[in-house]
Scaffold this active site. Structure first.
Site, PDB file in Angstrom:
ATOM      1  CB  CYS A 104      41.561  38.076  46.409  1.00  0.00           C
ATOM      2  SG  CYS A 104      40.285  37.498  47.542  1.00  0.00           S
ATOM      3  CG  HIS A 116      39.891  35.533  42.552  1.00  0.00           C
ATOM      4  ND1 HIS A 116      41.164  35.379  43.034  1.00  0.00           N
ATOM      5  CD2 HIS A 116      39.095  35.639  43.637  1.00  0.00           C
ATOM      6  CE1 HIS A 116      41.145  35.378  44.360  1.00  0.00           C
ATOM      7  NE2 HIS A 116      39.904  35.538  44.750  1.00  0.00           N
ATOM      8  CD  GLU A 139      43.160  34.910  40.093  1.00  0.00           C
ATOM      9  OE1 GLU A 139      42.767  36.005  39.647  1.00  0.00           O
ATOM     10  OE2 GLU A 139      43.190  34.643  41.312  1.00  0.00           O
TER      11      GLU A 139
END
Lengths: 80, 233
Positions: free
Chosen positions: B87, B204, B206
């Site tokens: 990002c 993302h 994560e």
């Protein structure tokens, strides 16, 4: 010494913000606008009175930070 | 896997990232402040997390890219070290010259915050080893400037060298304008550097690593990195 650095998008780079502004102007009834491209203006004050040195510093500023030359052009003007 | 997570003012995804890294590797990451001039000794992976470094002033990632720690990251990458930017981290890596191109305003000018599907283009890289080529994964996005652009030559080179690792796609893996959420060139969601050791991606991974998150499709990326480093060791 006063100077101005103008950063604009290169030709051919899609400018969705400019397009949105163009659309807004049309909907406000501002006639005769063919197209809008937006950019940035930096008004910079420099120490010293050497115009050539000032221009050199401004070019360095534009190359290193103010513009991303992948998509943007810049113009440097020493104003006074 | 010894990882270092960079922290800039305005970054807000560093803890999510550290949590995912710990889950995959069992090791705590080190948070590295932007003013540092070196990385912790023995670092295997540098992660540039998401957020809004310096309030996105000037251009997203532009100011963070010029901070002292990035000189150390450039050197680390030049020596072959693994670097991953997610990002805002992707934007920072582009602005720092570690990856080509730039992330522009989303084509429809909206900040987008929802899950997307990504097609994993190949599985033989450090950043995709945990997936199969052609596999579709679901991960969240949250960005206003994710519209990847580069000049025609660069795009040709990225495609020709197989450096596009992730592309926006439909749930069944079709790539096309309808599924290209932000208008990115060739639906590009993630690319790697010429040497294959620097990854930048807008989504993302994560944030999809634990059951409580509703999806664990992001795990493969982290597990793949751990495996890559173990094999290299």
């Amino acid at each position: 010494m006063k100077a101005r650095v103008t950063v604009t998008l290169k030709n051919g780079i899609l400018d969705p913000q400019g397009k949105a502004i163009e659309g807004a102007l049309k909907s406000l009834g501002v006639n005769g606008i063919a197209s809008v491209r937006q950019g940035k203006v930096f008004d910079i004050e420099l120490n010293g009175a050497d115009a050539a040195k000032a221009e050199e510093a401004l070019k360095a500023a534009a190359d290193k930070l103010l513009a991303n030359t992948v998509i943007e052009n810049y113009r440097v003007e020493v104003l006074s | 896997m010894k990882s270092a997570v960079l922290v800039f003012p305005g970054i807000n995804r560093e803890r999510d990232m550290a949590r995912a890294l710990k889950l995959a590797s069992g090791q705590e990451s080190t948070m590295v402040w932007h003013a540092e001039t070196s990385l912790p000794k023995g670092t295997d992976l540098v992660v540039v997390p998401g957020g809004f470094s310096y309030g996105d002033y000037l251009r997203c990632g532009a100011i963070a890219a010029r901070s002292p720690v990035m000189d150390a990251v450039r050197k680390f990458a030049a020596d072959g070290g693994l670097v991953m930017g997610v990002c805002n981290g992707f934007q920072i890596l582009c602005e720092s010259g570690l990856l080509p191109g730039i992330l522009m305003r989303n084509a429809k000018l909206k900040f987008l915050c929802h899950d997307v599907h990504l097609r994993v283009e190949r599985s033989d890289t450090a950043f995709t080893r945990g997936y199969n080529a052609g596999q579709v994964i679901r991960v969240p996005i949250a960005h206003g400037e994710g519209n990847y652009t580069a000049d025609v030559e660069t795009l040709k080179r990225l495609e020709g060298d197989g450096r596009v690792l992730y592309r926006y796609c439909s749930p069944t893996g079709e790539v096309g304008d309808m599924h290209n959420i932000n208008g990115a060139a060739a639906s590009i969601a993630g690319i790697v550097s010429e040497k294959g050791n620097v990854l930048g991606m807008m989504p993302h991974p994560e944030n999809h690593v634990e059951d409580i998150m509703g999806c664990t499709d992001g795990r493969g990326l982290f597990a793949g990195l751990v495996e890559h480093l173990e094999r290299a060791a």
